[in-house]
Design a protein around this motif. Structure first.
Motif, PDB file in Angstrom:
ATOM      1  N   GLU A 123       0.836  -1.211   0.000  1.00 43.97           N
ATOM      2  CA  GLU A 123       0.000   0.000   0.000  1.00 43.97           C
ATOM      3  C   GLU A 123       0.866   1.254   0.000  1.00 43.97           C
ATOM      4  O   GLU A 123       0.574   2.225  -0.706  1.00 43.97           O
ATOM      5  CB  GLU A 123      -0.951  -0.017   1.204  1.00 43.97           C
ATOM      6  N   ARG A 183       2.285   1.618  -3.503  1.00 42.64           N
ATOM      7  CA  ARG A 183       1.250   2.062  -4.452  1.00 42.64           C
ATOM      8  C   ARG A 183       0.961   3.562  -4.267  1.00 42.64           C
ATOM      9  O   ARG A 183       0.710   4.272  -5.251  1.00 42.64           O
ATOM     10  CB  ARG A 183      -0.050   1.264  -4.276  1.00 42.64           C
ATOM     11  N   ALA A 184       1.002   4.020  -3.014  1.00 39.23           N
ATOM     12  CA  ALA A 184       0.741   5.452  -2.760  1.00 39.23           C
ATOM     13  C   ALA A 184       1.785   6.312  -3.468  1.00 39.23           C
ATOM     14  O   ALA A 184       1.457   7.359  -4.056  1.00 39.23           O
ATOM     15  CB  ALA A 184       0.754   5.722  -1.252  1.00 39.23           C
ATOM     16  N   CYS A 202       3.536   5.392  -6.140  1.00 38.41           N
ATOM     17  CA  CYS A 202       3.304   5.228  -7.578  1.00 38.41           C
ATOM     18  C   CYS A 202       2.153   6.142  -8.034  1.00 38.41           C
ATOM     19  O   CYS A 202       2.240   6.809  -9.064  1.00 38.41           O
ATOM     20  CB  CYS A 202       3.000   3.759  -7.871  1.00 38.41           C
ATOM     21  N   LEU A 203       1.070   6.179  -7.239  1.00 39.88           N
ATOM     22  CA  LEU A 203      -0.071   7.042  -7.559  1.00 39.88           C
ATOM     23  C   LEU A 203       0.351   8.507  -7.599  1.00 39.88           C
ATOM     24  O   LEU A 203      -0.070   9.270  -8.469  1.00 39.88           O
ATOM     25  CB  LEU A 203      -1.181   6.863  -6.509  1.00 39.88           C
ATOM     26  N   ARG A 204       1.193   8.873  -6.640  1.00 43.71           N
ATOM     27  CA  ARG A 204       1.643  10.267  -6.570  1.00 43.71           C
ATOM     28  C   ARG A 204       2.487  10.620  -7.801  1.00 43.71           C
ATOM     29  O   ARG A 204       2.389  11.708  -8.344  1.00 43.71           O
ATOM     30  CB  ARG A 204       2.463  10.455  -5.289  1.00 43.71           C
ATOM     31  N   TYR A 241       2.717   8.864 -10.875  1.00 43.17           N
ATOM     32  CA  TYR A 241       2.183   8.572 -12.212  1.00 43.17           C
ATOM     33  C   TYR A 241       0.688   8.856 -12.359  1.00 43.17           C
ATOM     34  O   TYR A 241       0.159   8.776 -13.453  1.00 43.17           O
ATOM     35  CB  TYR A 241       2.425   7.101 -12.571  1.00 43.17           C
ATOM     36  N   GLY A 242      -0.006   9.085 -11.234  1.00 42.05           N
ATOM     37  CA  GLY A 242      -1.435   9.332 -11.315  1.00 42.05           C
ATOM     38  C   GLY A 242      -2.268   8.057 -11.299  1.00 42.05           C
ATOM     39  O   GLY A 242      -3.479   8.100 -11.164  1.00 42.05           O
ATOM     40  N   SER A 243      -1.625   6.908 -11.452  1.00 42.10           N
ATOM     41  CA  SER A 243      -2.330   5.624 -11.310  1.00 42.10           C
ATOM     42  C   SER A 243      -1.315   4.580 -10.860  1.00 42.10           C
ATOM     43  O   SER A 243      -0.105   4.815 -10.920  1.00 42.10           O
ATOM     44  CB  SER A 243      -2.972   5.208 -12.640  1.00 42.10           C
ATOM     45  N   ALA A 244      -1.810   3.412 -10.409  1.00 44.11           N
ATOM     46  CA  ALA A 244      -0.908   2.361  -9.939  1.00 44.11           C
ATOM     47  C   ALA A 244      -1.543   1.003 -10.200  1.00 44.11           C
ATOM     48  O   ALA A 244      -2.740   0.823  -9.958  1.00 44.11           O
ATOM     49  CB  ALA A 244      -0.627   2.529  -8.444  1.00 44.11           C
ATOM     50  N   ASP A 283      -2.649  -2.895  -9.627  1.00 44.61           N
ATOM     51  CA  ASP A 283      -3.073  -3.593  -8.415  1.00 44.61           C
ATOM     52  C   ASP A 283      -1.945  -4.499  -7.910  1.00 44.61           C
ATOM     53  O   ASP A 283      -1.072  -4.907  -8.682  1.00 44.61           O
ATOM     54  CB  ASP A 283      -4.295  -4.483  -8.704  1.00 44.61           C
ATOM     55  N   GLN A 308       4.102   0.128 -14.683  1.00 48.16           N
ATOM     56  CA  GLN A 308       3.474   1.421 -15.011  1.00 48.16           C
ATOM     57  C   GLN A 308       4.112   2.017 -16.259  1.00 48.16           C
ATOM     58  O   GLN A 308       3.415   2.484 -17.162  1.00 48.16           O
ATOM     59  CB  GLN A 308       3.653   2.363 -13.809  1.00 48.16           C
TER      60      GLN A 308
END
Length: 369
Positions: free
Chosen positions: A203, A206-207, A209-211, A213-216, A218, A252
């Protein structure tokens, strides 16, 4: 001249003493011993632990300080490396000037002091990375950095020793916690669920990665959530976080320009008799075979060190491992510290499997460089 200048703030008698202590034998401890000893943190046991550290820490710290003096290719004279060496000499001096520990009050004072030593050394990894960067700047660009074996071997020894020093100090300090978490003996969780730690680490990765790239993609975890064994959760979190972060980035970047949904990362936790093995699999395109030897080197990262040349070298913020390519080699050292290992197997054009082996016997002695 630089060496002479670097020593001005340290007396000759201190340097002589460092060399004397650096010749003494180190004493390794096992996970099982730390767990059994720490399960009864009576005043008497805390006193015995402090007396052991009072003798053991100066030996380990002196050995590293001596090694920092004589690194190849002029690495010892780089400003960042001199700074690290000064931290080690300061810590050695603090430990040696502390009188023998005879009672609980002295033990408490000693504990305060080693806690401060641990904080002083918080930034050793990025600072050494900066020193290596300073070295690379002045080197012939034709040199193949992976061939600088002596520097790699030194950094492996140096960081392995640092893991041990921080584990011993942290374990002793944590035994003073008046309200330890359930099933915890210092840093060791006697009923740690690898599935739960893997979930938390995933988790966190992933946080990030989201920050970025805007997505991550599963992350799917397979294994028995009720299975537990004794280990150090912070060490496992760091290793799984690093592996998952690398997999997320690979997947990604590979699926950025595709309309298909990014394939998930798979984590499998297997409970063996000798080892607990955690496999992290991705479909991120893999690593070419020629690149595999580089992934465990300290001189390979293409990213800029978060502590760059112009940063204030005195800062004591906590710095993440992201950015200077030390995640995999340091994760492997954490695995090996308690008798495990980390292997990476790649299928170029498809993806990568990382196998993290953790020894579940807890009997292996610390590897003492």
């Amino acid at each position: 001249m630089a060496v002479k200048k670097a020593y001005e703030s340290f007396s000759k008698s201190l340097i002589d003493e460092v060399h004397k202590w650096g010749c003494l034998k180190q004493t390794g401890v096992s996970l099982r011993y730390m767990m059994e000893f720490g399960s009864r943190p009576t005043n008497r046991n805390l006193l015995i632990s402090a007396q052991f550290l009072h003798k053991e820490l100066p030996i380990r710290i002196a050995r590293r300080a001596i090694e920092l003096e004589s690194l190849p290719y002029g690495l010892s004279l780089k400003p960042a490396v001199l700074k690290v060496r000064d931290w080690y000499l300061d810590s050695f001096r603090d430990l040696r000037s502390f009188p023998d520990i005879k009672d609980t009050n002295e033990e408490r004072e000693f504990t305060k002091m080693i806690k401060a030593i641990k904080v002083r050394h918080n930034n050793v990894v990025p600072m050494m990375a900066l020193g290596v960067q300073q070295l690379k700047k002045g080197m012939d660009p034709k040199i193949v950095y992976e061939d600088l074996d002596e520097i790699h071997q030194f950094l492996d020894r140096f960081y392995m020793s640092r893991i041990g020093i921080r584990m011993l100090i942290g374990q002793h300090v944590e035994l003073h916690n008046p309200n330890p978490p359930l099933h915890c003996v210092g840093y060791i969780h006697t009923k740690m669920s690898p599935v739960e730690v893997a979930r938390n680490a995933s988790e966190d990765a992933r946080a990030i990665c989201l920050r970025e790239y805007g997505s991550a993609p599963d992350v799917n975890i397979y294994g028995d959530p009720d299975f537990t064994f004794p280990y150090v959760p912070t060490h496992l979190h760091l290793m799984v976080f690093e592996l998952v972060k690398n997999s997320l980035r690979a997947v990604q970047e590979r699926s950025m320009d595709s309309d298909k949904i990014a394939p998930p990362i798979r984590i499998i936790v297997a409970d063996g008799i000798e080892d607990v093995t955690i496999k992290v699999s991705d479909e991120g395109g893999g690593i070419p075979r020629s690149g595999l030897p580089k992934i465990f080197t300290y001189l390979y990262s293409t990213a800029r060190n978060p502590l760059d040349e112009h940063a204030d070298l005195g800062i004591a913020d906590t710095v993440t491992m992201a950015g200077y390519g030390y995640g995999l080699p340091i994760s492997r050292l954490y695995a090996r510290y308690f008798g495990g290992d980390l292997q990476i197997i790649s299928m170029e054009g498809y993806g990568t499997d990382a196998y993290l082996h953790l020894s579940r016997l807890g009997d292996s002695q610390e590897p003492l460089p």
